[in-house]
Design an enzyme around this catalytic site. Structure first.
Site, PDB file in Angstrom:
ATOM      1  N   CYS A 104       0.837  -1.207   0.000  1.00 49.60           N
ATOM      2  CA  CYS A 104       0.000   0.000   0.000  1.00 49.60           C
ATOM      3  C   CYS A 104       0.870   1.253   0.000  1.00 49.60           C
ATOM      4  O   CYS A 104       0.608   2.208  -0.739  1.00 49.60           O
ATOM      5  CB  CYS A 104      -0.928  -0.013   1.205  1.00 49.60           C
ATOM      6  SG  CYS A 104      -2.089   1.368   1.251  1.00 49.60           S
ATOM      7  N   CYS A 200      -6.251  -3.894   7.302  1.00 49.77           N
ATOM      8  CA  CYS A 200      -7.415  -3.005   7.241  1.00 49.77           C
ATOM      9  C   CYS A 200      -8.577  -3.592   6.453  1.00 49.77           C
ATOM     10  O   CYS A 200      -9.732  -3.258   6.720  1.00 49.77           O
ATOM     11  CB  CYS A 200      -7.018  -1.642   6.673  1.00 49.77           C
ATOM     12  SG  CYS A 200      -6.580  -1.658   4.915  1.00 49.77           S
TER      13      CYS A 200
END
Length: 359
Positions: A104, A200
């Protein structure tokens, strides 16, 4: 004199919120953004502390209003699915254990977000990471945070010189306790918000179940075997296991055993005694160097084989095909293919790469 413009990624947490405040206090023209990454085709379960969740957007927006800075939500769904979720699923199917936060950071926060920032004329992107960036000897250096317990340089080793030149990380100069103190002093409701610690996009942290749902035809039961190939029992799919794992194996052998290897070709999980998970040498690929341009010969460093590991003395040596060999002074527990190994020299990040194989 025109103010320098900075786009800060806001997760709704205390770190990025205080980072936005600090940058505004330092005289920057601050624009807050939250990356919209949740996938609409999945039922999105809220979890306290979830990074970039629906409630996180609301928290970030309230902070931006409090700080009187512009705030936008940017759609990163497709990129997040392609570069993070699909990568995560594919790596587990190949018997490796990836770190999605590193992917990410590499592809979204410090690549696409930086490009969007440049597109609106911003000079920098900023985050709430605990790390420092300084220019030393003609290179931009990534430096360990003041708060050693919260240092996040391990997840940032992929940053290029251009990215470092255009990135600000104001939290790196403070301890976590001080950041919370500042948040409370300036009246931010997120001052006591719980840190996000799990993956997440997997609310219950059950990555095996998640991968089975994402790729149901790729996960199938197989055999637990010892290092000689003797069958010891049945496993429910290699994606449920990682190197060093002991709990949840469902084996009753009269002795403790640990996962020592995962073979996606034979769909087997190798188990053995704990001493079998201690190794000294590994080969890594996809190398990025920060403090140096390239590795000319052997270098003594400290290296971390996972986010939570303590740095350990090692020697890194260049190999063919751009690989690097890492030889630790002492045996390391559960070196895991797919994880990153990051090299340090004192407070500087030398660089790092993805663990490809063990020697």
């Amino acid at each position: 004199m025109t103010k320098k413009k900075v786009v800060i990624g806001m997760s709704g947490g205390v770190d990025s919120s205080v980072a936005a405040y600090l940058l505004k206090e330092q005289g920057y023209d601050v624009i807050g953004v939250t990356m919209q990454i949740w996938q609409e085709d999945k039922e999105y379960e809220e979890r306290e502390g979830g990074c970039c969740s629906l409630s996180a957007v609301d928290d970030a927006r309230r902070v931006a209003q409090k700080l009187d800075i512009p705030f936008y939500v940017l759609n990163f769904r497709d990129s997040f699915k392609r570069n993070v979720i699909d990568y995560f699923v594919d790596e587990y199917i190949q018997g490796r254990t990836p770190n999605p936060c590193i992917a990410c950071n590499k592809y979204l926060k410090f690549d696409e977000l930086l490009q969007k920032a440049k597109g609106i004329g911003a000079d920098y992107v900023a985050t709430g990471h605990y790390a420092k960036i300084e220019e030393r000897d003609g290179r931009f250096q990534l430096i360990r945070s003041k708060d050693d317990r919260k240092d996040q340089t391990y997840a940032l080793y992929n940053l290029t010189q251009e990215q470092l030149e255009h990135t600000l990380m104001p939290c790196g100069e403070f301890t976590k306790d001080k950041i919370r103190e500042i948040a409370k002093e300036i009246g931010l409701d997120v001052h006591n918000k719980k840190d996000s610690e799990e993956i997440c996009f997997i609310p219950d942290n059950n990555h095996g179940r998640y991968i089975c749902e994402a790729a149901p035809n790729k996960v199938r039961p197989g055999n637990f075997v010892d290092k000689y190939g003797n069958v010891l029992g049945k496993h429910k799919g290699i994606v449920y296991y990682t190197i060093g794992q002991r709990k949840g194996l469902g084996l009753a052998l009269g002795r403790p055993v640990f996962v020592t290897d995962i073979n996606p070709v034979t769909n087997t999980v190798v188990v053995g005694p704990e001493e079998d998970i201690f190794k000294t040498d590994l080969v890594c690929k996809d190398i990025n160097f920060i403090s140096i341009d390239k590795l000319e010969g052997p270098m003594e460093v400290e290296a971390k084989i996972r986010y939570s590991a303590r740095p350990a003395k090692a020697t890194i040596s260049p190999m063919e095909n751009g690989r690097v060999k890492v030889s630790f002074e002492d045996k390391q527990r559960a070196i895991t293919k797919g994880q990153s190994v990051v090299f340090y020299k004192d407070d500087l990040v030398v660089g790092g790469g993805i663990i490809e194989s063990l020697l």
